[in-house]
Design a protein around this motif. Structure first.
Motif: not given
Length: 628
Positions: A58-60, A67-71, A80-90, A149-156
């Motif tokens: 899941x990207x983002x 919601x997508x990753x949890x489901x 795997x959940x990839x997120x460029x910020x240092x936390x969740x919620x956008x 698996x969560x990877x923060x501060x990660x840019x696709x």
């Protein structure tokens, strides 16, 4: 003093059973939070990515991505959940959009349950929430799932594609430890702007390009965060209606629409609308009200300019509120969000492009994965307009097919950029709706792996769609079959309304009322024709520009009723024909009006809106046939 202490102790004792029962309101929950009584714990985040291959990527890390990753994880998929910020919620946390827009279903219940409901209860279950608590709640949902698996501060950086370029196999991503290639059997793009889908060459359009308005840029918003605000003053202002109708609770206030005109902007291309005010447990407030125009939500430089322009405008807003709005006398800026609330950019083309007519008709779908009902809110695009509400549905279904992009396999898009027409997106873009569709994307990803079937094949498989729906219900989603009527169903003129709705040429507002029994004015008729030509085909508009310009000069500006013969003269002028003589006979002979109208307008009369809509729709049908 002893009496006060006793009262406080008694209140706390009485509160204990309420907490156990789960019946706390936001004010009590906020008080507990202020006293250190946070209702859940979140572990310290530690990045621990130990593999390169996953079932689902899941990207983002916006609410939809969570919601997508949890489901997916709950269905047994290693995710795997990839997120460029240092936390969740956008948008909710970094954009500080903490005043929730709800969908309500036909039973007046919140239509989006499942993962959204779990998160919503964690943050207090009310229309506003504390931003830091929201971040923690999103993180808790992810941390509670062993399969994520969560990877923060990660840019696709780019997608990994099959040799023929038709299937996405994974992503190349960069974090503080370097560049990595992650492979997934299924990929979900939950970014706000379908960034991964665009990189993978999924076809899409921008803005209102599907109705000829590619350059449409809805206003963006920079949330206003203030300290030292007296809530009693806000309540007083609402009660006295100093700035128009307004409502308030202990944590939220909204309305004050007269601020549209009471406040004069400092910066060019900005405007203050009515306030949506959200009160935090630290008594600071966030305000959703500042419109910033001409910002390209896909251009980082334009976004940065919009943020800086917004910050300068906030200074003027705060000064005005101090002087004119009770409760704000000592207000100060507490902070600025790091992101804008960007309402519209890309819309991907999908197996089913949810049309605005489905929203108007409150349509159910055999492959429904969730409900929407929020008003179709087309926000202002400049300081010269105020936007409009096209319709306010009771409920409509979002089909799974709208998440399946054309041309590229192995990918679902679950965000406001999913497969909606630009007009339908005016409703479907809200976050609770997105979380419902994203939860469906996560379940669908796991199901498609188990059944060894592609998303496109799944979208055409009714038995497996039924299974998807049952799995969603097991995860707490609200889904059921329904049948609702809709405005003007079965009326002789309804086909014309459908045509005009498709191009956003008519709007029913919150009451879904097109005032079909009112007389149509000359200017309204001319505007419908002109806008219709523009939205169907630039070439059509160019070819008939002279005639369209002429009828604008002919039309009376004082709401003059449109007569049958004047409508005929307008049509003849648009198509370059002489309007001398019996104009009605000429338009009938040239098939510029349809048979139903010919039978109804046997004598000269003023046209009702219903009749005018049919005349315009017939012309637009001809233009479609000629230019599309």
């Amino acid at each position: 003093m002893k009496k006060k202490i006793v009262i406080v102790v008694c209140l706390l004792v009485l509160a204990i059973p309420l907490v156990i029962y789960g019946g706390w309101k936001v004010t009590e929950w906020r008080a507990m939070r202020a006293l250190g009584g946070v209702s859940f714990e979140v572990e310290e985040y530690v990045k621990n990515i130990t593999q390169q291959e996953y079932d689902v990527i899941v990207v983002g890390g916006d609410p939809e991505g969570v919601a997508a990753a949890v489901a997916a994880a709950r269905e047994g998929a290693k995710t795997l959940l990839l997120e460029p910020r240092d936390g969740l919620g956008g948008l909710m946390t970094y954009g500080a959009l903490n005043f929730i827009d709800y969908d309500f279903d036909m039973n007046d219940d919140i239509a989006n349950e499942g993962v959204f409901k779990e998160w919503h209860e964690l943050v207090g279950g009310q229309v506003v929430f504390d931003i830091e608590t929201a971040k923690d709640a999103f993180l808790k949902l992810v941390q509670d799932e062993e399969n994520i698996d969560l990877s923060l501060t990660t840019e696709v950086l780019e997608p990994i594609m099959s040799e023929d370029g038709t299937t996405i196999l994974g992503v190349v991503a960069e974090d503080e430890n370097g560049t990595h290639s992650y492979y997934g059997q299924r990929i979900i793009d939950a970014t706000q702007h379908a960034d991964l889908a665009a990189m993978a060459n999924v076809p899409y359009f921008i803005g209102g390009a599907d109705i000829g308005l590619e350059n449409r840029k809805m206003a963006v918003t920079l949330m206003v965060h203030l300290d030292n605000v007296n809530w009693d003053g806000i309540a007083y202002t609402a009660l006295t209606k100093k700035f128009g109708e307004a409502k308030f609770t202990q944590t939220a206030a909204w309305g004050f629409v007269d601020l549209h005109h009471a406040y004069t902007p400092v910066e060019e291309g900005t405007r203050l609308r009515g306030l949506n005010v959200a009160r935090q447990s630290d008594n600071s407030i966030y305000i959703n009200a500042l419109h910033i125009f001409d910002v390209d939500g896909l251009d980082p430089a334009s976004i940065e300019e919009g943020i800086e322009r917004g910050k300068r405008e906030i200074e003027g807003v705060v000064q005005f509120l101090r002087e004119e709005f009770p409760g704000f006398k000592r207000a100060e800026v507490a902070s600025y969000p790091t992101e804008l609330y960007i309402r519209e950019t890309r819309h991907i083309y999908a197996e089913y492009q949810l049309p605005i007519v489905d929203v108007w008709e409150q349509k159910d779908h055999w492959d429904s994965i969730g409900f929407g009902s929020y008003p179709v809110d087309i926000q202002a695009t400049s300081v010269h307009d105020y936007g409009y509400v096209l319709t306010h549905p009771t409920q409509y279904a979002i089909p799974f097919r709208s998440l399946v992009p054309l041309e590229i396999d192995g990918l679902l898009v679950a965000s406001k950029s999913s497969g909606y027409s630009s007009l339908a997106a005016g409703s479907a873009r809200i976050i609770p709706t997105g979380m419902s569709t994203a939860q469906a994307a996560g379940v669908a990803a796991a199901l498609s792996i188990r059944e060894d079937i592609s998303f496109r094949e799944l979208a055409a498989n009714r038995p497996l769609i039924n299974e998807l729906q049952e799995l969603l219900k097991e995860q707490g989603a609200l889904l059921y079959a329904y049948d609702l009527d809709f405005p003007y169903k079965g009326k002789w003129f309804y086909p014309a309304i459908k045509k005009l709705l498709t191009y956003g040429l008519v709007s029913g507002g919150h009451q879904n009322d097109l005032h079909v029994e009112n007389t149509m004015s000359e200017l309204e008729f001319v505007n419908l024709l002109t806008n219709g030509f523009q939205r169907i085909s630039p070439q059509a508009y160019e070819n008939h520009a002279s005639g369209l310009s002429d009828i604008h000069l002919m039309a009376q500006k004082d709401k003059t009723p449109l007569s049958r013969n004047q409508a005929s003269r307008f049509l003849l002028t648009v198509f370059g024909e002489s309007r001398e003589g019996d104009a009605w006979a000429k338009v009938v002979d040239q098939d510029l009006v349809d048979e139903e109208i010919v039978n109804r307008l046997v004598e000269e009369k003023n046209l009702l809106r219903s009749e005018g809509y049919v005349v315009v729709a017939h012309i637009l049908q001809k233009i479609e046939q000629l230019y599309q």
